[in-house]
Design a protein around this motif. Structure first.
Motif, PDB file in Angstrom:
ATOM      1  N   LYS A  32       0.859  -1.180   0.000  1.00  0.00           N
ATOM      2  CA  LYS A  32       0.000   0.000   0.000  1.00  0.00           C
ATOM      3  C   LYS A  32       0.891   1.224   0.000  1.00  0.00           C
ATOM      4  CE  LYS A  32      -4.035  -1.823   2.484  1.00  0.00           C
ATOM      5  NZ  LYS A  32      -4.900  -1.632   3.691  1.00  0.00           N
ATOM      6  N   LEU A  33       0.430   2.236  -0.698  1.00  0.00           N
ATOM      7  CA  LEU A  33       1.169   3.483  -0.665  1.00  0.00           C
ATOM      8  C   LEU A  33       1.033   4.134   0.706  1.00  0.00           C
ATOM      9  CD1 LEU A  33       0.308   5.026  -4.144  1.00  0.00           C
ATOM     10  CD2 LEU A  33       2.258   3.618  -3.495  1.00  0.00           C
ATOM     11  N   ALA A  34       2.094   4.789   1.130  1.00  0.00           N
ATOM     12  CA  ALA A  34       2.065   5.471   2.429  1.00  0.00           C
ATOM     13  C   ALA A  34       1.038   6.591   2.395  1.00  0.00           C
ATOM     14  CB  ALA A  34       3.450   6.027   2.771  1.00  0.00           C
ATOM     15  N   PRO A  35       0.274   6.738   3.473  1.00  0.00           N
ATOM     16  CA  PRO A  35      -0.777   7.773   3.470  1.00  0.00           C
ATOM     17  C   PRO A  35      -0.186   9.168   3.441  1.00  0.00           C
ATOM     18  CG  PRO A  35      -0.552   6.786   5.641  1.00  0.00           C
ATOM     19  CD  PRO A  35       0.321   5.991   4.728  1.00  0.00           C
ATOM     20  N   LYS A  36      -0.995  10.078   2.917  1.00  0.00           N
ATOM     21  CA  LYS A  36      -0.653  11.490   2.872  1.00  0.00           C
ATOM     22  C   LYS A  36      -1.655  12.257   3.724  1.00  0.00           C
ATOM     23  CE  LYS A  36       2.871  11.469   0.023  1.00  0.00           C
ATOM     24  NZ  LYS A  36       4.190  11.986   0.362  1.00  0.00           N
ATOM     25  N   PRO A  37      -1.272  13.307   4.440  1.00  0.00           N
ATOM     26  CA  PRO A  37       0.095  13.839   4.556  1.00  0.00           C
ATOM     27  C   PRO A  37       1.018  12.881   5.285  1.00  0.00           C
ATOM     28  CG  PRO A  37      -1.336  14.915   6.134  1.00  0.00           C
ATOM     29  CD  PRO A  37      -2.233  14.039   5.296  1.00  0.00           C
ATOM     30  N   ASP A  38       2.307  13.170   5.195  1.00  0.00           N
ATOM     31  CA  ASP A  38       3.305  12.270   5.762  1.00  0.00           C
ATOM     32  C   ASP A  38       3.118  12.118   7.262  1.00  0.00           C
ATOM     33  OD1 ASP A  38       4.359  12.026   3.260  1.00  0.00           O
ATOM     34  OD2 ASP A  38       5.882  13.584   3.560  1.00  0.00           O
ATOM     35  N   ILE A  39       3.285  10.894   7.740  1.00  0.00           N
ATOM     36  CA  ILE A  39       3.236  10.600   9.167  1.00  0.00           C
ATOM     37  C   ILE A  39       4.572  10.015   9.589  1.00  0.00           C
ATOM     38  CG2 ILE A  39       0.744  10.256   9.209  1.00  0.00           C
ATOM     39  CD1 ILE A  39       1.171   7.283   9.085  1.00  0.00           C
ATOM     40  N   THR A  40       4.739   9.808  10.865  1.00  0.00           N
ATOM     41  CA  THR A  40       6.023   9.357  11.390  1.00  0.00           C
ATOM     42  C   THR A  40       6.288   7.909  11.008  1.00  0.00           C
ATOM     43  OG1 THR A  40       4.992   8.709  13.489  1.00  0.00           O
ATOM     44  CG2 THR A  40       5.852  10.962  13.320  1.00  0.00           C
ATOM     45  N   ILE A  41       7.563   7.550  11.017  1.00  0.00           N
ATOM     46  CA  ILE A  41       7.956   6.177  10.689  1.00  0.00           C
ATOM     47  C   ILE A  41       7.353   5.163  11.663  1.00  0.00           C
ATOM     48  CG2 ILE A  41       9.937   4.620  10.482  1.00  0.00           C
ATOM     49  CD1 ILE A  41       9.588   6.458   8.112  1.00  0.00           C
ATOM     50  N   PRO A  42       7.359   5.401  13.002  1.00  0.00           N
ATOM     51  CA  PRO A  42       6.700   4.417  13.882  1.00  0.00           C
ATOM     52  C   PRO A  42       5.231   4.188  13.541  1.00  0.00           C
ATOM     53  CG  PRO A  42       8.101   5.875  15.170  1.00  0.00           C
ATOM     54  CD  PRO A  42       8.067   6.438  13.784  1.00  0.00           C
ATOM     55  N   ARG A  43       4.519   5.229  13.129  1.00  0.00           N
ATOM     56  CA  ARG A  43       3.126   5.026  12.744  1.00  0.00           C
ATOM     57  C   ARG A  43       3.024   4.211  11.455  1.00  0.00           C
ATOM     58  NH1 ARG A  43      -0.750  10.254  13.933  1.00  0.00           N
ATOM     59  NH2 ARG A  43      -0.479  10.294  16.209  1.00  0.00           N
ATOM     60  N   LEU A  44       3.916   4.469  10.500  1.00  0.00           N
ATOM     61  CA  LEU A  44       3.918   3.672   9.271  1.00  0.00           C
ATOM     62  C   LEU A  44       4.242   2.209   9.566  1.00  0.00           C
ATOM     63  CD1 LEU A  44       5.752   6.156   6.881  1.00  0.00           C
ATOM     64  CD2 LEU A  44       3.328   5.546   6.828  1.00  0.00           C
ATOM     65  N   GLU A  45       5.207   1.968  10.434  1.00  0.00           N
ATOM     66  CA  GLU A  45       5.532   0.586  10.806  1.00  0.00           C
ATOM     67  C   GLU A  45       4.349  -0.079  11.504  1.00  0.00           C
ATOM     68  OE1 GLU A  45       8.134  -1.134  10.118  1.00  0.00           O
ATOM     69  OE2 GLU A  45       9.768   0.232   9.652  1.00  0.00           O
TER      70      GLU A  45
END
Length: 651
Positions: free
Chosen positions: A171-184
């Motif tokens: 999945k593409l990372a959501p926008k606006p950008d969020i922190t790396i821990p949230r993406l993980e």
């Protein structure tokens, strides 16, 4: 093939010679199925599409990959499409120059996807002969995309393990950008969704499902049981904990995590050599077949913005009894009595009767307490102490039994009065004594409240001795068990009493000087000083008497304390020199003279040429045969010549 009727065969298989001709390409799950090699391939449309947003969308949608074999490659195309859609331009407008170069490189790599051959079977080992089947799911995230990939790990009877690709998703990372821990954390949720799909769709019995992440921050969130998160992290951690257990999660380094390929995008010609299709090597290694269970803690919780502030709450255990332990915080009886009186007043303010008056609920009482309120508070204090120390004796008396003989109160014939206090019994009920004196209240001798009582009445008698303090306690109506020892101990530790009755301290004297210990004849070492004056009648005149002042000079032997007193008419140097000549005429020469720095002594020394170092005048030195030194005040506290001037013995 000959066993089937010709009309039942596919059109491209009716005239096929199985022994000589190769089977044609078939379609399976939207992919090409090569029957000769039993592999799956991608069919790529070779038609050129216009370099517009519409052409980009058409090219990306033409790539059908339901199982995610080419997910690390296709994610780059979707990233380009999203960047194009954020710009306000027409769908048929040409692409910008920088985007056109990226899109051309991706389209060139798309043709390499035709060469990719994927085995149709997950493993070469038949699943019916395997001893153990596991599903291993890896997840990872970056600022571009989040990904998860699932593998089937099987182990046969000989202990050999094989790993096969099951399913991959990006999945593409959501926008606006969020922190790396949230993406993980979002990648971990995607891995849990894959685990649910695998469990529901596979028709084989799977022994265990293991999940892997290369983020220790996310693993700390999953294993956390003590801290609370904000809503974003809380909802996703709850989603993970609802479908999986903490024991299923493991840590994997980033360099061996196969999901890392899908988050960074790789060309199509590198897919076959990557670990995305084959899985990580440690799953096949026998030394790593048994993963160690590890508990993960929060990473730097003090600076983690996803954690809610830690709130410390204190649990208070309420007791229906006051307890005398709190009384030890007071060092005087009066503050303790006032504190209990205030507490009783506040407790009364919450009753229904008090709510109708001026004092109700919590408030600060500014008025002084009445004698009845202070007496009631004092009774409460004594009741708490007696209930704590003499609980068994009070229980026996309340039942109507006698106090056991082995008890220390058995000889006092104790009883409980109308206020609930334990008092001394006896045969003095008909006496003219008051109730406090005839039947005093029993108090334990080693309790803190008893010490406050003794100190209170000891101060009332102005720090008198033990007998007066005991008498005051008896008059106040208190019978203290072991009162003699208790009163004596308090008086011994009383600072005021120790200051009044303490003995004077004596200072340790210094060693005596050598001239004080000599065995020479008397007046060999001499100390001298002058005292006076006295008024004496010098002569008679016509008008009366003429008075004059006289002084006396005292010579003291340093070793024997013998004294010689001579009278001088004035305090000048000449009078002192004459007195000194008379002393030598009577007592003989000396070795050493000690004196203070009086003006007559200093002037005489200057006139005779004598200093503290010796005599400079040879004639005087031969006549005196002495040494002159100033008389210091010795540390043993005695300055000879001054302390002996009260002696009036004859020289």
């Amino acid at each position: 093939m000959r066993a089937f009727p010709a009309e039942d065969l596919a059109s491209n298989l009716q005239d096929l010679d199985v022994g000589q001709d190769s089977p044609p390409m078939q379609r399976s799950l939207g992919l090409g199925w090569d029957l000769a090699t039993d592999t799956l391939t991608f069919r790529v449309d070779g038609a050129e599409k216009p370099f517009t947003r519409r052409g980009v969308l058409s090219t990306i949608n033409s790539l059908f990959d339901p199982l995610g074999f080419a997910a690390p490659f296709s994610v780059q195309g979707r990233l380009i499409l999203r960047e194009l859609t954020t710009e306000t331009c027409d769908w048929d407008a040409p692409l910008p120059r920088e985007k056109l170069e990226q899109w051309q490189r991706w389209c060139t790599s798309l043709h390499d996807l035709r060469k990719l051959k994927i085995p149709r079977a997950c493993t070469t080992v038949p699943l019916s002969t395997t001893q153990r089947k596991e599903i291993c799911i890896f997840c990872d995230a970056s600022t571009k995309a989040i990904a998860a990939v699932a593998y089937l790990r099987v182990t046969d009877a000989a202990g050999h393990s094989e790993v096969g690709f099951l399913f991959g998703k990006t999945k593409l990372a959501p926008k606006p950008d969020i922190t790396i821990p949230r993406l993980e954390l979002c990648a971990a949720v995607l891995a849990v969704e894959l685990a649910e799909v695998m469990s529901a769709e596979l028709d084989i019995q799977v022994g265990d499902i293991k999940l892997f992440s290369d983020s220790k921050v996310v693993l700390g969130y999953i294993f956390n049981d003590s801290r609370r998160f904000y809503i974003y992290v809380h909802n996703r951690v709850q989603r993970i904990r609802r479908s999986t257990n903490k024991s299923q999660w493991n840590y994997v380094p980033s360099d061996v995590n196969p999901a890392d390929h899908a988050t960074r995008a790789i060309p199509a010609n590198q897919l076959a050599a990557s670990s995305w299709l084959s899985g990580p090597a440690f799953l096949v290694d026998k030394q790593h077949c048994h993963l160690k269970q590890e508990a993960f803690s929060l990473v730097e919780p003090a600076t983690d913005v996803e954690l809610r502030p830690e709130v410390v709450t204190c649990a208070t255990n309420l007791s229906f009894q006051l307890g005398s332990k709190r009384f030890e915080q007071f060092s005087s009886l009066r503050p303790l009595t006032r504190a209990i009186a205030r507490l009783c007043h506040i407790a009364y303010s919450f009753t229904r009767v008090a709510k109708e008056g001026p004092c109700h609920s919590w408030h600060n009482r500014k008025l002084l307490f009445s004698p009845d309120q202070l007496h009631h508070a004092r009774i409460r204090i004594l009741l708490v102490v007696q209930r704590q120390v003499y609980s068994e004796e009070i229980h026996c008396l309340q039942k109507g039994d006698q106090v056991p003989k082995q008890c220390s109160l058995s000889k006092l014939c104790p009883f409980i009065d109308s206020e609930g206090l334990l008092r001394v019994g006896g045969r003095l009920k008909r006496s003219q004594l008051t109730a406090e004196e005839g039947q005093p209240i029993i108090m334990p001798g080693k309790h803190h409240v008893t010490s406050l009582l003794i100190r209170h009445y000891h101060e009332q008698v102005c720090h008198q001795g033990r007998h007066l303090t005991e008498g005051t306690l008896r008059s106040a109506g208190f019978w203290i068990v072991g009162r003699r020892r208790s009163v004596s101990s308090l008086i011994y530790n009383c600072v005021t009493c120790r200051r009044l009755r303490g003995r004077e301290e004596e200072q340790i004297m210094a060693d005596l000087p050598a001239d004080r210990l000599s065995t020479d004849p008397p007046f060999t070492f001499v100390g001298l000083n002058v005292f006076g004056p006295w008024c004496v009648t010098s002569r008679r005149t016509r008008g009366g008497l003429a008075n004059s002042k006289r002084w006396a000079i005292i010579f003291t032997c340093m070793s024997m304390h013998a004294i010689h007193i001579d009278v001088i008419e004035s305090m000048d140097s000449s009078s002192f020199i004459n007195a000194l000549r008379r002393f030598f005429a009577v007592r003989g020469p000396v070795k050493q003279l000690r004196s203070d720095c009086g003006t007559n002594f200093v002037g005489a020394c200057r006139e005779l040429g004598i200093s503290s170092k010796g005599c400079n005048n040879k004639d005087v030195c031969n006549y005196l045969c002495m040494a002159v030194q100033p008389s210091p005040l010795f540390t043993h506290g005695r300055k000879l010549g001054e302390d002996d001037r009260c002696h009036t013995s004859d020289p």
